[in-house]
Write a protein that holds these residues in place. Structure first.
Motif, PDB file in Angstrom:
ATOM      1  N   ALA A  92       0.836  -1.208   0.000  1.00  0.00           N
ATOM      2  CA  ALA A  92       0.000   0.000   0.000  1.00  0.00           C
ATOM      3  C   ALA A  92       0.869   1.256   0.000  1.00  0.00           C
ATOM      4  O   ALA A  92       0.565   2.237  -0.699  1.00  0.00           O
ATOM      5  N   GLU A  93       1.946   1.235   0.765  1.00  0.00           N
ATOM      6  CA  GLU A  93       2.853   2.376   0.809  1.00  0.00           C
ATOM      7  C   GLU A  93       3.561   2.560  -0.531  1.00  0.00           C
ATOM      8  O   GLU A  93       3.719   3.689  -1.011  1.00  0.00           O
ATOM      9  N   GLN A  94       3.965   1.461  -1.149  1.00  0.00           N
ATOM     10  CA  GLN A  94       4.576   1.533  -2.468  1.00  0.00           C
ATOM     11  C   GLN A  94       3.606   2.134  -3.490  1.00  0.00           C
ATOM     12  O   GLN A  94       3.978   2.987  -4.308  1.00  0.00           O
ATOM     13  N   ALA A  95       2.365   1.665  -3.451  1.00  0.00           N
ATOM     14  CA  ALA A  95       1.361   2.129  -4.406  1.00  0.00           C
ATOM     15  C   ALA A  95       1.090   3.616  -4.239  1.00  0.00           C
ATOM     16  O   ALA A  95       0.941   4.350  -5.227  1.00  0.00           O
ATOM     17  N   GLU A  96       1.021   4.072  -3.004  1.00  0.00           N
ATOM     18  CA  GLU A  96       0.787   5.494  -2.756  1.00  0.00           C
ATOM     19  C   GLU A  96       1.924   6.338  -3.316  1.00  0.00           C
ATOM     20  O   GLU A  96       1.702   7.378  -3.950  1.00  0.00           O
ATOM     21  N   LEU A  97       3.157   5.878  -3.115  1.00  0.00           N
ATOM     22  CA  LEU A  97       4.318   6.598  -3.627  1.00  0.00           C
ATOM     23  C   LEU A  97       4.312   6.593  -5.155  1.00  0.00           C
ATOM     24  O   LEU A  97       4.588   7.618  -5.797  1.00  0.00           O
ATOM     25  N   ALA A  98       3.999   5.455  -5.739  1.00  0.00           N
ATOM     26  CA  ALA A  98       3.981   5.340  -7.200  1.00  0.00           C
ATOM     27  C   ALA A  98       2.931   6.257  -7.819  1.00  0.00           C
ATOM     28  O   ALA A  98       3.202   6.975  -8.794  1.00  0.00           O
ATOM     29  N   ARG A  99       1.735   6.249  -7.295  1.00  0.00           N
ATOM     30  CA  ARG A  99       0.671   7.096  -7.838  1.00  0.00           C
ATOM     31  C   ARG A  99       0.995   8.572  -7.693  1.00  0.00           C
ATOM     32  O   ARG A  99       0.707   9.379  -8.583  1.00  0.00           O
ATOM     33  N   LEU A 100       1.613   8.926  -6.572  1.00  0.00           N
ATOM     34  CA  LEU A 100       1.961  10.318  -6.323  1.00  0.00           C
ATOM     35  C   LEU A 100       2.878  10.862  -7.407  1.00  0.00           C
ATOM     36  O   LEU A 100       2.782  12.035  -7.785  1.00  0.00           O
ATOM     37  N   TYR A 101       3.740  10.003  -7.950  1.00  0.00           N
ATOM     38  CA  TYR A 101       4.712  10.453  -8.952  1.00  0.00           C
ATOM     39  C   TYR A 101       4.351  10.006 -10.374  1.00  0.00           C
ATOM     40  O   TYR A 101       5.201  10.030 -11.256  1.00  0.00           O
ATOM     41  N   GLY A 102       3.103   9.611 -10.587  1.00  0.00           N
ATOM     42  CA  GLY A 102       2.617   9.426 -11.948  1.00  0.00           C
ATOM     43  C   GLY A 102       2.706   8.038 -12.529  1.00  0.00           C
ATOM     44  O   GLY A 102       2.588   7.868 -13.747  1.00  0.00           O
ATOM     45  N   ILE A 103       2.900   7.014 -11.705  1.00  0.00           N
ATOM     46  CA  ILE A 103       2.910   5.640 -12.199  1.00  0.00           C
ATOM     47  C   ILE A 103       1.470   5.148 -12.335  1.00  0.00           C
ATOM     48  O   ILE A 103       0.691   5.212 -11.387  1.00  0.00           O
ATOM     49  N   HIS A 104       1.119   4.662 -13.520  1.00  0.00           N
ATOM     50  CA  HIS A 104      -0.243   4.188 -13.776  1.00  0.00           C
ATOM     51  C   HIS A 104      -0.520   2.851 -13.105  1.00  0.00           C
ATOM     52  O   HIS A 104      -1.635   2.607 -12.623  1.00  0.00           O
ATOM     53  N   GLY A 105       0.484   1.969 -13.083  1.00  0.00           N
ATOM     54  CA  GLY A 105       0.247   0.669 -12.486  1.00  0.00           C
ATOM     55  C   GLY A 105       1.514  -0.158 -12.350  1.00  0.00           C
ATOM     56  O   GLY A 105       2.565   0.174 -12.905  1.00  0.00           O
ATOM     57  N   PHE A 106       1.401  -1.239 -11.599  1.00  0.00           N
ATOM     58  CA  PHE A 106       2.478  -2.208 -11.434  1.00  0.00           C
ATOM     59  C   PHE A 106       2.231  -3.406 -12.353  1.00  0.00           C
ATOM     60  O   PHE A 106       1.083  -3.822 -12.556  1.00  0.00           O
ATOM     61  N   CYS A 107       3.298  -3.973 -12.874  1.00  0.00           N
ATOM     62  CA  CYS A 107       3.226  -5.242 -13.603  1.00  0.00           C
ATOM     63  C   CYS A 107       3.952  -6.280 -12.755  1.00  0.00           C
ATOM     64  O   CYS A 107       5.186  -6.348 -12.763  1.00  0.00           O
ATOM     65  N   PHE A 108       3.186  -7.057 -12.002  1.00  0.00           N
ATOM     66  CA  PHE A 108       3.764  -8.051 -11.104  1.00  0.00           C
ATOM     67  C   PHE A 108       4.357  -9.211 -11.905  1.00  0.00           C
ATOM     68  O   PHE A 108       3.677  -9.793 -12.762  1.00  0.00           O
ATOM     69  N   TYR A 109       5.615  -9.568 -11.620  1.00  0.00           N
ATOM     70  CA  TYR A 109       6.151 -10.806 -12.181  1.00  0.00           C
ATOM     71  C   TYR A 109       5.404 -11.984 -11.568  1.00  0.00           C
ATOM     72  O   TYR A 109       5.211 -12.057 -10.350  1.00  0.00           O
ATOM     73  N   HIS A 110       4.994 -12.900 -12.435  1.00  0.00           N
ATOM     74  CA  HIS A 110       4.163 -14.028 -12.034  1.00  0.00           C
ATOM     75  C   HIS A 110       4.933 -15.312 -12.333  1.00  0.00           C
ATOM     76  O   HIS A 110       5.269 -15.593 -13.491  1.00  0.00           O
ATOM     77  N   TYR A 111       5.212 -16.085 -11.285  1.00  0.00           N
ATOM     78  CA  TYR A 111       6.025 -17.296 -11.421  1.00  0.00           C
ATOM     79  C   TYR A 111       5.122 -18.519 -11.300  1.00  0.00           C
ATOM     80  O   TYR A 111       4.629 -18.836 -10.218  1.00  0.00           O
ATOM     81  N   TRP A 112       4.933 -19.190 -12.418  1.00  0.00           N
ATOM     82  CA  TRP A 112       4.007 -20.329 -12.506  1.00  0.00           C
ATOM     83  C   TRP A 112       4.687 -21.436 -13.286  1.00  0.00           C
ATOM     84  O   TRP A 112       5.090 -21.261 -14.432  1.00  0.00           O
TER      85      TRP A 112
END
Length: 462
Positions: A92-112
């Motif tokens: 949640a803290e990462q997301a708040e920081l990212a949005r504050l500086y203009g990041i639209h979204g995260f692309c999570f690496y998915h290990y399957w």
């Protein structure tokens, strides 16, 4: 959609009105920045078994040591500290920081791996939360190895591609696709694939994925494949788009720095790549006849994982990153041709590869601030509306920053442009050579010989 602003505090922060002009109207770029996100920073049983009790990526990060004079190692986090991604509050803290500086979204690496998941906890906790940021998944379909490079030796966890994997894989993702925060293109969930050509029959597999997505009520999938060494266009595997992924294809012999630093580690046999040349290669890339989502890195240095044999990008800094990202925004505005306006950043938190927007002890918030500043521009400036003008301005500004970095002064714009000619002439490596290299890498001894011969021939040709 663009937004106009005349906010005085923003103008002071952005530096857009340093010329003294009274015209303070600026436009906000609509490109959507998606940052790759590594879920490695928490304990899992497999890592404890393979690397020792309690292992997380932070152990790699902290033990990095300088290989040459001025080498920035280790990378130590600042605002977010040595966090534990099993804690939802951290995300949640990462997301708040990212949005504050203009990041639209995260692309999570998915290990399957044929139904076996690993490092899934951060994404699962995110899914159960109300954290306010968009996201998508990238299937990191490489072998897990002791050398951290997906090779076929020292395999810890193998990607086997079982007969029923296509169906089981998509079925396991439906819950993510149905989330309102999941990034979609015209209602189609965006799914990134790291090594598309590693899939035995990618066209057949992707067709099956699309069929299954439709059965679950989606009109289709939007499949984007990483621009790896063995692929040149999405059509090769029936995907919808190619995702540029520096430093892949940016680390050839032509990209070495003109004045390399003095090596102090006698065992160092790694590769050095010049950030300036990466920028030039990116700017000189021709617009392809398919959908290409441009990519950028703040820097790159995997010394923490491979002390004596890393790939290290030198000369990177937030100012150069901002100029590069500004150019990619102009490219995306001009060349998207109705496609989604995504730009991928590698990465949000690849600390073990020296590739992170998250603040560290050296740069602090500078890379995040540069990300935000790059989103605002004057519509009356030709360099923000014309790709050719943007390219010329990028070369001039890059060379100006190079000279300032070396303590030299630029007296006028004409001189800056003149000194940028070398970058303007820089061309990316031959894609045929890169694909040939991708084939030979399966046989390391043959690959080393071929690489040495190619380097000798290139040196003779100048």
């Amino acid at each position: 959609m663009t937004e106009l602003t005349t906010d005085a505090s923003f103008m002071a922060f952005s530096g857009l009105n340093e010329s003294g002009s009274h015209d303070t109207a600026v436009v906000r770029d609509a490109s959507k920045l998606i940052a790759f996100y590594l879920p490695q920073f928490h304990r899992v049983a497999e890592n404890s078994e393979w690397w020792g009790p309690g292992f997380t990526e932070w152990m790699n990060v902290a033990r990095g040591r300088p290989n040459f004079v001025g080498h920035y190692q280790p990378h130590i986090p600042r605002e977010l500290g040595f966090y534990d991604l099993s804690q939802t509050a951290v995300i949640a803290e990462q997301a708040e920081l990212a949005r504050l500086y203009g990041i639209h979204g995260f692309c999570f690496y998915h290990y399957w791996f044929s139904g076996r998941r690993i490092l899934e906890r951060p994404a699962e906790n995110f899914l159960k939360s109300d954290i306010n940021i968009n996201f998508c998944l990238c299937w990191a379909n490489e072998n897990w190895t002791r050398t951290w490079d997906g090779d076929t030796k020292s395999v810890l966890l193998e990607q086997k591609y079982a007969e029923d994997d296509a169906e089981n894989f998509i079925e396991s993702l439906i819950e993510y696709f149905q989330d309102s925060r999941y990034i979609k293109v015209n209602g189609k969930p965006l799914l990134v694939v790291y090594r598309a050509k590693q899939i035995p029959d990618p066209k057949k597999t992707f067709a099956k994925w699309r069929e299954l997505a439709k059965q679950h009520g989606f009109s289709d999938l939007h499949i984007a494949v990483v621009d790896f060494y063995d692929i040149s266009s999405p059509e090769e595997c029936a995907a919808d788009a190619l995702v540029e992924f520096p430093p892949h294809k940016f680390n050839s012999r032509k990209s070495v720095p003109e004045n390399p630093p003095k090596v102090v580690n006698p065992e160092f046999t790694g590769n050095l790549v010049d950030y300036h040349k990466m920028i030039a290669q990116s700017a000189n890339r021709p617009t392809p006849p398919f959908t290409l989502y441009r990519g950028i890195i703040p820097s790159w240095d995997n010394t923490a994982r491979r002390q004596n044999t890393p790939t290290i990008v030198v000369n990177a800094n937030p100012d150069l990153y901002q100029e590069w990202l500004s150019f990619l925004r102009t490219y995306t505005r001009q060349e998207s041709k109705g496609a989604e306006n995504f730009i991928f950043i590698n990465a949000w938190n690849e600390w073990g590869e020296g590739c992170h927007l998250e603040p560290d002890q050296k740069w602090g918030l500078s890379y995040l601030e540069a990300t935000l500043r790059s989103s605002f521009y004057h519509p009356s400036n030709p360099a923000t509306e014309s790709l050719a003008a943007a390219r010329e301005a990028l070369f001039a500004k890059t060379e100006e920053l190079i000279l300032v970095q070396h303590g030299k002064q630029i007296t006028d714009e004409a001189e800056a442009r003149a000194t940028g000619l070398a970058l303007a002439r820089y061309r990316p490596p031959n894609p045929i050579v890169q694909q040939f290299s991708a084939i030979l890498i399966k046989w390391p001894f043959v690959h080393r010989i071929a690489k040495r011969v190619y380097s000798m021939i290139s040196h003779i040709r100048g």
